[in-house]
Design an enzyme around this catalytic site. Sequence first.
Site, mmCIF file in Angstrom:
data_model
loop_
_atom_site.group_PDB
_atom_site.id
_atom_site.type_symbol
_atom_site.label_atom_id
_atom_site.label_comp_id
_atom_site.label_asym_id
_atom_site.label_seq_id
_atom_site.Cartn_x
_atom_site.Cartn_y
_atom_site.Cartn_z
ATOM 1 N N GLU A 150 34.789 17.788 5.770
ATOM 2 C CA GLU A 150 35.246 19.184 5.736
ATOM 3 C C GLU A 150 36.147 19.496 6.934
ATOM 4 O O GLU A 150 37.227 20.063 6.788
ATOM 5 C CB GLU A 150 34.014 20.098 5.739
ATOM 6 C CG GLU A 150 34.325 21.553 5.481
ATOM 7 C CD GLU A 150 33.123 22.430 5.783
ATOM 8 O OE1 GLU A 150 33.315 23.484 6.402
ATOM 9 O OE2 GLU A 150 31.992 22.029 5.413
ATOM 10 N N HIS B 293 34.118 12.880 13.277
ATOM 11 C CA HIS B 293 32.841 13.300 13.872
ATOM 12 C C HIS B 293 31.705 12.487 13.274
ATOM 13 O O HIS B 293 31.730 12.129 12.104
ATOM 14 C CB HIS B 293 32.589 14.799 13.695
ATOM 15 C CG HIS B 293 32.710 15.291 12.285
ATOM 16 N ND1 HIS B 293 33.916 15.506 11.658
ATOM 17 C CD2 HIS B 293 31.763 15.618 11.378
ATOM 18 C CE1 HIS B 293 33.719 15.935 10.436
ATOM 19 N NE2 HIS B 293 32.408 16.012 10.234
ATOM 20 N N HIS C 288 27.723 12.669 12.545
ATOM 21 C CA HIS C 288 26.537 13.534 12.481
ATOM 22 C C HIS C 288 25.320 12.734 12.956
ATOM 23 O O HIS C 288 25.143 11.586 12.546
ATOM 24 C CB HIS C 288 26.239 13.948 11.032
ATOM 25 C CG HIS C 288 27.262 14.827 10.386
ATOM 26 N ND1 HIS C 288 27.073 16.180 10.212
ATOM 27 C CD2 HIS C 288 28.471 14.544 9.837
ATOM 28 C CE1 HIS C 288 28.125 16.697 9.577
ATOM 29 N NE2 HIS C 288 28.987 15.722 9.333
ATOM 30 N N ASN D 206 31.607 11.326 7.546
ATOM 31 C CA ASN D 206 32.315 11.602 6.294
ATOM 32 C C ASN D 206 33.817 11.348 6.406
ATOM 33 O O ASN D 206 34.410 11.525 7.474
ATOM 34 C CB ASN D 206 32.070 13.053 5.881
ATOM 35 C CG ASN D 206 30.630 13.299 5.463
ATOM 36 O OD1 ASN D 206 30.040 12.489 4.754
ATOM 37 N ND2 ASN D 206 30.053 14.399 5.915
ATOM 38 N N ASP E 28 25.325 21.179 15.807
ATOM 39 C CA ASP E 28 25.986 21.692 14.598
ATOM 40 C C ASP E 28 25.586 23.155 14.406
ATOM 41 O O ASP E 28 24.418 23.515 14.535
ATOM 42 C CB ASP E 28 25.551 20.854 13.386
ATOM 43 C CG ASP E 28 26.461 21.069 12.191
ATOM 44 O OD1 ASP E 28 27.117 20.104 11.766
ATOM 45 O OD2 ASP E 28 26.521 22.213 11.679
ATOM 46 N N ILE E 29 26.572 23.983 14.087
ATOM 47 C CA ILE E 29 26.338 25.428 13.942
ATOM 48 C C ILE E 29 25.522 25.750 12.685
ATOM 49 O O ILE E 29 24.863 26.781 12.605
ATOM 50 C CB ILE E 29 27.700 26.180 13.927
ATOM 51 C CG1 ILE E 29 27.543 27.618 14.379
ATOM 52 C CG2 ILE E 29 28.371 26.107 12.580
ATOM 53 C CD1 ILE E 29 28.871 28.313 14.644
HETATM 54 P P1 5GP Z 1 31.728 17.448 7.536
HETATM 55 O O1 5GP Z 1 31.362 17.887 6.156
HETATM 56 O O2 5GP Z 1 33.195 17.673 7.859
HETATM 57 O O3 5GP Z 1 31.288 16.045 7.848
HETATM 58 O O4 5GP Z 1 30.861 18.364 8.512
HETATM 59 C C1 5GP Z 1 31.393 19.327 9.357
HETATM 60 C C2 5GP Z 1 30.240 19.915 10.147
HETATM 61 O O5 5GP Z 1 30.763 20.752 11.150
HETATM 62 C C3 5GP Z 1 29.278 20.776 9.300
HETATM 63 O O6 5GP Z 1 27.957 20.274 9.425
HETATM 64 C C4 5GP Z 1 29.414 22.174 9.911
HETATM 65 O O7 5GP Z 1 28.216 22.898 9.937
HETATM 66 C C5 5GP Z 1 29.934 21.874 11.309
HETATM 67 N N1 5GP Z 1 30.764 22.935 11.886
HETATM 68 C C6 5GP Z 1 31.822 23.543 11.286
HETATM 69 N N2 5GP Z 1 32.367 24.463 12.111
HETATM 70 C C7 5GP Z 1 31.651 24.419 13.259
HETATM 71 C C8 5GP Z 1 31.740 25.149 14.495
HETATM 72 O O8 5GP Z 1 32.583 26.010 14.706
HETATM 73 N N3 5GP Z 1 30.820 24.851 15.454
HETATM 74 C C9 5GP Z 1 29.856 23.888 15.259
HETATM 75 N N4 5GP Z 1 29.019 23.679 16.285
HETATM 76 N N5 5GP Z 1 29.752 23.194 14.113
HETATM 77 C C10 5GP Z 1 30.630 23.453 13.121
#
Ligand code: 5GP
Length: 126
Positions: free
Chosen positions: A90, A95, A97, A84, A28-29
């Site tokens: 988001e 995905h 985590h 999520n 995760d970035i």
């Molecule tokens: P969500 O809230 O959708 O479950 O989490 C999305 C996750 O994707 C977040 O933890 C965010 O930091 C990660 N993320 C968003 N854009 C990128 C990206 O371009 N590269 C990587 N490696 N992670 C990302």
Amino acid sequence: MDIFCKIISGEIPAYKLYEDDIVLAFLDINPQTNGHTLIIPKKHFLDIDDIDNETLKKITETARYIKKLISSKLDCDGITFVQNNGECEEVKHYHLHVIPHYKEKQELLDVIDVYNKLKDENLKEK
Ligand code: 5GP
């Protein structure tokens, strides 16, 4: 195209920990803790309602592998899985985590430094 589809196509780079025809695992970035990893299907699925059971099984197998990898390379005390949906999701591409837990609060390292600790000669073999 969502951001994870762009990572799959190679348009956006990522620190990849595991990849095969069906799934991709990468760091995760914006990690919650050191080693925070995302596991995604290569085919686009929106969320838990959308993804098929066969792909979900592959995600789970990969989650086991990543859990083992993180546990062996990082000194964590536990690992949480989070997935999520709806307003909570988001990035609109299924995905999972994988979030390591540390008893002692850790300073967040640069993702590349975590990647260097995790990368493995045998990453392609589960
Ligand atoms: P969500 O809230 O959708 O479950 O989490 C999305 C996750 O994707 C977040 O933890 C965010 O930091 C990660 N993320 C968003 N854009 C990128 C990206 O371009 N590269 C990587 N490696 N992670 C990302």
